[in-house]
Design an enzyme around this catalytic site. Structure first.
Site, PDB file in Angstrom:
ATOM      1  N   MET A 273      12.285   4.240  -7.615  1.00 54.31           N
ATOM      2  CA  MET A 273      13.030   3.881  -8.812  1.00 54.31           C
ATOM      3  C   MET A 273      13.884   2.664  -8.545  1.00 54.31           C
ATOM      4  O   MET A 273      14.310   2.430  -7.420  1.00 54.31           O
ATOM      5  CB  MET A 273      13.925   5.031  -9.256  1.00 54.31           C
ATOM      6  CG  MET A 273      14.620   4.755 -10.590  1.00 54.31           C
ATOM      7  SD  MET A 273      16.127   5.720 -10.761  1.00 54.31           S
ATOM      8  CE  MET A 273      17.208   4.814  -9.668  1.00 54.31           C
ATOM      9  N   CYS A 274      14.145   1.891  -9.587  1.00 54.37           N
ATOM     10  CA  CYS A 274      14.890   0.653  -9.427  1.00 54.37           C
ATOM     11  C   CYS A 274      15.773   0.397 -10.636  1.00 54.37           C
ATOM     12  O   CYS A 274      15.590   0.973 -11.697  1.00 54.37           O
ATOM     13  CB  CYS A 274      13.930  -0.524  -9.258  1.00 54.37           C
ATOM     14  SG  CYS A 274      12.741  -0.288  -7.934  1.00 54.37           S
ATOM     15  N   GLY A 275      16.709  -0.509 -10.420  1.00 51.83           N
ATOM     16  CA  GLY A 275      17.420  -1.125 -11.524  1.00 51.83           C
ATOM     17  C   GLY A 275      16.883  -2.525 -11.664  1.00 51.83           C
ATOM     18  O   GLY A 275      16.950  -3.319 -10.722  1.00 51.83           O
TER      19      GLY A 275
ATOM     20  N   HIS B  34      16.975  -4.130  -7.944  1.00 55.28           N
ATOM     21  CA  HIS B  34      17.770  -3.250  -7.079  1.00 55.28           C
ATOM     22  C   HIS B  34      16.954  -1.991  -6.816  1.00 55.28           C
ATOM     23  O   HIS B  34      16.681  -1.219  -7.745  1.00 55.28           O
ATOM     24  CB  HIS B  34      19.109  -2.940  -7.744  1.00 55.28           C
ATOM     25  CG  HIS B  34      19.818  -4.186  -8.196  1.00 55.28           C
ATOM     26  ND1 HIS B  34      20.711  -4.854  -7.397  1.00 55.28           N
ATOM     27  CD2 HIS B  34      19.700  -4.914  -9.340  1.00 55.28           C
ATOM     28  CE1 HIS B  34      21.144  -5.938  -8.044  1.00 55.28           C
ATOM     29  NE2 HIS B  34      20.539  -6.001  -9.225  1.00 55.28           N
TER      30      HIS B  34
ATOM     31  N   ASN C 292      10.020  -0.797 -12.314  1.00 55.01           N
ATOM     32  CA  ASN C 292      10.778   0.445 -12.168  1.00 55.01           C
ATOM     33  C   ASN C 292       9.831   1.583 -12.524  1.00 55.01           C
ATOM     34  O   ASN C 292       9.751   2.002 -13.677  1.00 55.01           O
ATOM     35  CB  ASN C 292      11.991   0.444 -13.099  1.00 55.01           C
ATOM     36  CG  ASN C 292      12.739   1.762 -13.054  1.00 55.01           C
ATOM     37  OD1 ASN C 292      12.701   2.477 -12.052  1.00 55.01           O
ATOM     38  ND2 ASN C 292      13.417   2.087 -14.139  1.00 55.01           N
TER      39      ASN C 292
END
Length: 625
Positions: free
Chosen positions: A1-3, A52, A76
């Site tokens: 998962m990411c921002g 991120h 993401n």
């Protein structure tokens, strides 16, 4: 998962080489393992990409990813099926490589039609000045957009801020913007490539309705249009089986109104060979979905021999949002099948204070801090101890009671597993403080009383700070799991809500089918973006086994009466197929629990105003920092 975030500016005076500090901070909380920014400048526009990463599989791959032709990719998501990703590979890198090899828009659409799993993405094609972005069919990953009122900039981001107005990107398909054309015309045109069933003929009407709905909330300089070639993404699930019975359904019982909600009643259904076969197929497909979601992450076995942890120090890599209800019980039981046997599983159980504080007496309690787990600030520890000491009285909410009962049932199913039942207790003071400082912007742009209740409850539960009751006493604990499993999607597909019973009573099975179609169609805007933002704020990834494409396709293929029988009383009729699966799995007590909404089971709905309706606008969410 990411921002992930992409900020686009069409004017020099509105361009910034850095994101706003609060937006950057919110993105970093989602992706604590790697942060990177990339600037792409053109004569007509500038794009700032910010990625991120929460590292979960393969080699840590910083984002944004740029290929040799200057294309930029932000991802993401998780590829669980459809596109081959080996255990040691990183899906961001694999999807980026596939995109780099795409020759035209048809190839891009084919790729995202094949990917099974949750995703949102942003992809910049340098040579054509195209910016592609979108969310998966169910909208399991958040993506927001914010358009500057002057038409000089816009931003796409996994999460927003309290100081700007953000809206969710609809999970209607994939969008494409010609950045050069937008800069020259000062008008942003969003070209939509919608989701469509390959065999259906009414796509045009569906698309027109979708376009008008999307355009309604956008500023005047933004237009949404269908792509000229009428190209589309293929929906990843089969259409809902809306067949109706030709004759009255046979039942095992002569008088359905007097059927008792007992384990013998459920076991009676399993004497039917066809039903028993359907139940086993359901268990099998759901088990595979859970397996994919608990094995795609790094584990302690990757450590060198000298680093192997003692059993007592093994961390849980997977947590379950856990009420003890049937959804979370089945998910926990199936996770137990696939998670290594010496690895704990965290069961996150949240309760909100139900009565005034009384002075606790702690003389007979043992209190310990758990090594490496407790992150409760030391100055707050005495307050937390006092609250926990009195927790049986103050936090004895329905979900705590069923959660403890569910724990005993899981321990009976597998006594060798370490089940960490994490009692998460929230006071009114803490709720109000953290809603204001951390939660408001995560729930927005949703703004109802129901969104406030569920959003706050899920945020505190997924934070994972609470207490374990052990043989040595009460122990402060913080979950270190990166993956959080939730049961969302079960009620929507299996007629679990009370409104489904009302619909059935007034419009029969035909009306119930229409409700199920509607529930899945709106789950992206009502639930999933919000829950992804709320859980992701703790650097954890939400995973939804009931919304696995194969699970949804299997359930969609069944006639509605094999999934639910609302002529039967509460505790049996709703989610009948899941209750029968639980019975087969040995969960005899929880299989009979009636549906109880999280906001009532955790008692957050009783914390502040009791006279509110769930659909009312919630003033508590309108707090600016």
């Amino acid at each position: 998962m990411c921002g992930i975030c992409c900020s686009v500016s069409f004017s020099v005076e509105h361009f910034s080489k850095d994101l706003e500090e609060d937006l950057l901070c919110n993105l970093k909380r989602r992706g604590p393992n790697s942060s990177k920014q990339l600037l792409k400048s053109d004569v007509h526009y500038q794009c700032l990409f910010s990625g991120h990463v929460l590292w979960l599989r393969g080699v840590l791959t910083p984002q944004p990813v740029e290929d040799e032709r200057g294309n930029v990719f932000l991802w993401n998501g998780e590829v669980f099926s459809g596109v081959k990703v080996e255990a040691q590979e990183n899906d961001t890198q694999i999807v980026s490589e596939y995109l780099s090899s795409c020759k035209d828009e048809s190839d891009i659409l084919s790729l995202f039609s094949e990917v099974q799993g949750p995703w949102s993405f942003v992809y910049y094609q340098a040579s054509s000045h195209y910016l592609w972005f979108g969310r998966d069919f169910f909208g399991r990953r958040s993506l927001l957009w914010h358009f500057n009122d002057l038409g000089k900039s816009f931003c796409l981001s996994s999460v927003g801020t309290q100081t700007s107005v953000w809206q969710e990107v609809p999970a209607s398909g994939i969008f494409r913007i010609d950045l050069k054309s937008a800069a020259l015309s000062r008008h942003v045109i969003l070209k939509l490539y919608p989701w469509k069933y390959n065999s259906r003929e009414n796509t045009a009407e569906e698309c027109v309705n979708s376009l008008s709905q999307i355009s309604a909330d956008l500023p005047a300089f933004v237009s949404v249009v269908a792509n000229e070639a009428k190209m589309y993404l293929e929906k990843p699930v089969v259409p809902l089986n809306v067949i109706l019975p030709q004759a009255p359904l046979e039942t095992h019982y002569s008088n359905v109104s007097s059927i008792p909600p007992t384990r013998e009643t459920l076991q009676g259904f399993l004497t039917d060979g066809h039903m028993k076969g359907v139940i086993q197929q359901f268990i099998d497909v759901l088990s595979v979905a859970v397996k994919r979601r608990v094995l795609c992450l790094p584990r302690d076995e990757n450590l060198a021999r000298s680093e192997v942890l003692k059993a007592c120090d093994r961390k849980a890599n997977v947590a379950v949002l856990f009420s003890g209800g049937i959804d979370s019980m089945v998910i926990a039981t199936l996770a137990d099948r696939h998670i290594p046997p010496d690895e704990p599983i965290d069961l996150l159980n949240v309760a909100f204070m139900t009565e005034e504080k009384t002075k606790p007496t702690c003389s007979n309690k043992k209190w310990t801090k758990q090594k490496n787990h407790c992150e409760i600030p030391s100055e707050e520890f005495s307050k937390s101890v006092a609250a926990a000491a009195n927790s049986d009285k103050q936090f004895s909410v329905p979900d705590r009671i069923t959660g403890r009962a569910g724990l005993k049932e899981l321990q009976a199913v597998n006594p060798s597993r370490t089940w960490n039942f994490v009692e998460i207790n929230v006071s009114l003071e803490e709720l109000q403080k953290l809603r204001r400082s951390r939660i408001c912007h995560l729930i927005q742009p949703l703004d109802t009383v129901l969104d406030d209740s569920i959003g706050c409850a899920v945020w505190f539960a997924s934070r994972g700070i609470g207490w374990l009751v052990t043989q040595d006493g009460l122990m402060s604990y913080q979950s270190r799991a990166k993956v959080v499993l939730t049961g969302i999607g079960a009620d929507e597909q299996l007629a679990g809500y009370s409104r489904h019973r009302v619909r059935f009573q007034t419009h029969g099975l035909e009306g119930l089918n229409k409700d199920i179609v509607m529930e899945l169609g709106r789950i992206s805007s009502r639930n999933l973006g919000r829950d992804d933002r709320v859980i992701g704020d703790h650097g954890r990834e939400a995973r939804f086994p009931f919304l696995d494409e194969n699970v949804v396709s299997f359930l969609n293929s069944l006639p509605v009466w094999e999934k639910a029988d609302l002529t039967l009383p509460r505790g049996i009729g709703e989610k009948l197929i899941l209750r029968l699966a639980a019975t087969e799995l040995g969960l005899l007590a929880s299989a009979l629990l009636p549906k109880r909404a999280m906001q009532f089971g955790s008692r957050i709905a009783k914390m502040e105003k009791n006279n509110e309706k769930a659909s009312d606008k919630c003033g508590r969410l309108q707090v600016n920092s």
